[in-house]
Motif scaffolding. Sequence first.
Motif, PDB file in Angstrom:
ATOM      1  N   GLU A  35       5.108  -3.206  -2.316  1.00  0.00           N
ATOM      2  CA  GLU A  35       4.667  -3.957  -1.141  1.00  0.00           C
ATOM      3  C   GLU A  35       4.639  -3.081   0.113  1.00  0.00           C
ATOM      4  O   GLU A  35       4.029  -3.445   1.111  1.00  0.00           O
TER       5      GLU A  35
ATOM      6  N   GLY B 249      -2.370  -7.583   4.245  1.00  0.00           N
ATOM      7  CA  GLY B 249      -2.194  -6.178   3.904  1.00  0.00           C
ATOM      8  C   GLY B 249      -2.857  -5.261   4.905  1.00  0.00           C
ATOM      9  O   GLY B 249      -3.827  -5.629   5.566  1.00  0.00           O
TER      10      GLY B 249
ATOM     11  N   VAL C 137      -1.140  -7.120  -0.451  1.00  0.00           N
ATOM     12  CA  VAL C 137      -0.296  -8.252  -0.071  1.00  0.00           C
ATOM     13  C   VAL C 137      -0.982  -9.066   1.034  1.00  0.00           C
ATOM     14  O   VAL C 137      -1.935  -8.599   1.659  1.00  0.00           O
TER      15      VAL C 137
ATOM     16  N   ARG D   5       2.239  -2.699   5.455  1.00  0.00           N
ATOM     17  CA  ARG D   5       2.106  -3.547   4.268  1.00  0.00           C
ATOM     18  C   ARG D   5       0.988  -3.033   3.365  1.00  0.00           C
ATOM     19  O   ARG D   5      -0.088  -2.689   3.831  1.00  0.00           O
TER      20      ARG D   5
ATOM     21  N   GLU E 160      12.575  -4.029  -0.343  1.00  0.00           N
ATOM     22  CA  GLU E 160      11.349  -3.398   0.146  1.00  0.00           C
ATOM     23  C   GLU E 160      11.545  -2.005   0.730  1.00  0.00           C
ATOM     24  O   GLU E 160      10.654  -1.158   0.621  1.00  0.00           O
TER      25      GLU E 160
END
Length: 159
Positions: free
Chosen positions: A121, A51, A48, A44, A78
């Motif tokens: 992301e 993250g 985010v 990630r 994603e």
Amino acid sequence: MASRDGDGWVACRCGHRHWGLNGAAGLVLFRPGDDGPEVLLQHRASWVHDGGTWAVPGGARDSHEDPVQAALREADEEVGLAAGHVQVRGTVTGTDHEDWRYDYVLASTTPQTRVHAANAETADLSWVPVARVPGLPLHAGLARDWDRLADRVRTASDA
């Protein structure tokens, strides 16, 4: 019924804050590997929620989506995974706070299936043998649920 109407934070009755006004779902995608089944993990992006951790592709459910639809849409957004490249094998409920829930969708694919970081992301992607997943810095929710998910992946990959 609007697209993206599930985006937003929810404070559930347990006092936790979760992403997804209608709950959320993620795709536990697995394929055969040299050392047993491998799962696709998403590193990630740092900006985010949680993250810098490893998780499965996923996110907020829209009001008109069931967990499978949401997980497949999020995986396409994603990691560029088209739904036609997977076989859904079942669902597993992760966190369930009654007024907010995260569902995992288990799906298999072939070693030939290609994925890529399709939006900001996703910092990186990796196919990881099931046995090596616990050694990674996992998203807290995935870490909590991993043992159960690993058992389901192993069983489904043997079928």
